[in-house]
Design an enzyme around this catalytic site. Structure first.
Site, mmCIF file in Angstrom:
data_model
loop_
_atom_site.group_PDB
_atom_site.id
_atom_site.type_symbol
_atom_site.label_atom_id
_atom_site.label_comp_id
_atom_site.label_asym_id
_atom_site.label_seq_id
_atom_site.Cartn_x
_atom_site.Cartn_y
_atom_site.Cartn_z
ATOM 1 N N LYS A 161 6.914 54.490 66.219
ATOM 2 C CA LYS A 161 7.145 53.030 66.944
ATOM 3 C C LYS A 161 8.484 52.996 67.687
ATOM 4 O O LYS A 161 9.319 53.496 67.265
ATOM 5 C CB LYS A 161 6.800 51.906 65.830
ATOM 6 C CG LYS A 161 6.575 50.497 66.484
ATOM 7 C CD LYS A 161 4.907 50.544 66.469
ATOM 8 C CE LYS A 161 4.462 49.390 67.427
ATOM 9 N NZ LYS A 161 2.780 49.126 67.164
ATOM 10 N N ASP A 201 2.549 47.454 73.121
ATOM 11 C CA ASP A 201 2.529 46.749 72.112
ATOM 12 C C ASP A 201 2.901 45.249 72.891
ATOM 13 O O ASP A 201 2.773 45.298 73.971
ATOM 14 C CB ASP A 201 3.591 47.039 71.147
ATOM 15 C CG ASP A 201 3.153 46.466 69.619
ATOM 16 O OD1 ASP A 201 2.245 46.994 69.089
ATOM 17 O OD2 ASP A 201 3.933 45.351 69.451
HETATM 18 N N1 GLU Z 1 0.569 49.056 69.697
HETATM 19 C C1 GLU Z 1 -0.757 49.363 69.232
HETATM 20 C C2 GLU Z 1 -0.703 49.592 67.344
HETATM 21 O O1 GLU Z 1 -0.013 48.578 66.972
HETATM 22 C C3 GLU Z 1 -1.376 50.590 69.736
HETATM 23 C C4 GLU Z 1 -0.335 51.967 69.653
HETATM 24 C C5 GLU Z 1 -0.848 53.242 70.378
HETATM 25 O O2 GLU Z 1 -1.753 52.965 70.975
HETATM 26 O O3 GLU Z 1 -0.217 54.180 70.392
HETATM 27 O O4 GLU Z 1 -1.523 50.012 67.041
#
Ligand code: GLU
Length: 443
Positions: A125, A165
């Site tokens: 992340k 996100d």
């Molecule tokens: N931000 C999204 C999550 O919390 C998607 C992450 C992604 O597609 O890599 O899963």
């Protein structure tokens, strides 16, 4: 906590002032006690101690120039948490609340969520404390370019594949991708959530919200209930909330309330989604504008107030810890029988315990909102093939994935003697695949 208490103690000692990270780890470790009892070899090999320590944490300076020519400095983050089952995968969040603790909590959750999808993606992340609110398009562009100028050296289609996100959507992914391509002279699937004409996947935009409803549909069905005729409250008005609204409505529900960080709207006729999309996706304004178009609706200041609205099903799709103990009590007292988490960790630990103890059908985030990242993995697969599937193909794979996740969580919960507890089911099922890989791969 017994066998794993030392792991929790170490996390608190090593990561002071990171309450969200502690919360995410504690919830998982509590669920994993029976797994630790069953697998002494994993305890001996320190799998539990290892999984709470990110493989790599990157913090960097992001300077950018505003429209007036003034320079600003923000902080950028990428936490590469676990690569046991695939390249690091997880979104980027641009929000003033972002700090290393928030990114760690999100990256930690991502490990188990990504594992649950059944697809080969590790956990990561990133993001920045940059506040996109009120910024011009040019400012957003310059910020994204500066952010990628540093991030690019740490990512790659086989290393780490970021996505969106909170605060990072299609526009931002475009600017980030353009800069990555310029620096590396390479057209690869290094980011997901890309535009449809340049490597994006059909149904990616819809996937988190749709996936949430597919998951909850299974959970409701198992208890003889459905979205049909249900009154639904959805917090947030971003990508997840918008498509959760669309799918819940398609499945026969009436969505009566939505919110943003300032307050919430209530419309007894059912929220008009095209108005919301116009306000949020085109005008990029506050949700309070809604009542100008629909005078019968009401707007109330304060985002937590939305949980006072009477509903059958609540779908928190805004942000972490938006449902506290009091909100949970109110929801239950008002007859709400199901809660599905579209946001990451939207319920506090006390709220989750209340839901479980009151036999509320509860879909925890790392299972219920996994549709987004699962479809990101499908985008990666399509990029590798240099081919794209139709909307129907991607959507049917997504439905299958969400159904499998529900079944995995439910059967794992039963196997460990916690019937219907999808929190424990998700944590254990997500963990086991990663633990087996870590154990097999050694230090
Ligand atoms: N931000 C999204 C999550 O919390 C998607 C992450 C992604 O597609 O890599 O899963």
């Amino acid at each position: 906590m017994q066998i794993l208490k030392h792991v929790m103690d170490d996390v608190i000692k090593r990561n002071p002032n990171e309450p969200e990270f502690h919360q995410a780890v504690e919830e998982v470790l509590l669920s994993l006690e029976p797994v630790a009892a069953k697998h002494p070899e994993w305890v001996k090999d320190k799998i539990f101690d290892k999984i709470v320590e990110p493989e790599r944490q990157i913090i960097f300076r992001v300077p950018w120039i505003d429209d007036k020519g003034e320079e600003h400095i923000n902080r950028g983050f990428r936490v590469q948490f676990n690569s046991a089952i695939g390249p690091y995968k997880g979104g980027l969040r641009f929000h003033p609340s972002v700090n290393i603790g928030i990114v760690k909590f999100l990256g930690f959750e991502q490990i188990f969520k990504n594992s649950l999808t059944g697809l080969p993606i590790g956990g990561g992340k990133g993001g920045s404390d940059f506040d996109p609110k009120g910024k011009s398009d040019g400012e957003i562009k310059r910020f994204c370019q500066s952010f990628m100028l540093e991030l690019n050296r740490h990512i790659g289609e086989n290393t780490d594949v970021p996505a969106g996100d909170i605060g990072v959507g299609g526009r931002e992914i475009g600017y980030l991708y353009g800069m990555y391509k310029k620096i590396n002279n390479e057209f690869t699937g290094v980011l997901t959530g890309k535009g449809l004409g340049w490597g994006g996947s059909l149904a990616r935009k819809e996937a988190t919200g749709y996936g949430l409803c597919y998951f909850m549909n299974e959970a409701l069905k198992a208890k003889g209930k459905s979205f049909k005729g249900a009154n639904v409250v959805i917090s947030g008005s971003g990508n997840v909330a918008i498509y959760a609204n669309q799918k819940a409505t398609e499945l026969g529900a009436k969505v009566v309330a939505m919110s943003d960080s300032n307050g919430y709207i209530y419309d007894s006729n059912g929220i008009n989604l095209s108005t919301i999309r116009k306000i949020k996706e085109v005008e990029r304004k506050r949700i309070s504008e809604y009542v100008k178009y629909h005078p019968n609706a009401t707007y109330t200041e304060g985002f937590r107030g939305i949980w006072n609205v009477k509903c059958d099903v609540a779908l928190p799709c805004a942000t972490q810890n938006e449902i506290d103990e009091n909100s949970a009590k109110t929801l239950i007292a008002n007859g709400c029988y199901a809660v599905g988490e579209g946001a990451n960790m939207p319920s506090t630990m006390d709220a989750v315990n209340l839901f479980i103890n009151n036999k509320i059908i509860f879909g925890p985030a790392k299972a219920a909102n996994a549709g987004g990242v699962a479809t990101s993995a499908l985008e990666m697969a399509q990029n590798s093939m240099r081919y794209s599937w139709t909307f129907e193909e991607v959507d049917s794979k997504l439905q299958e994935i969400m159904k499998n996740i529900y079944e995995k969580c439910s059967s794992t919960a039963s196997e460990y003697g916690f019937e219907d507890n999808l929190v424990i089911g998700a944590n254990i099922a997500g963990f086991i695949k990663v633990a087996e890989a870590m154990y097999a791969q050694g230090i």
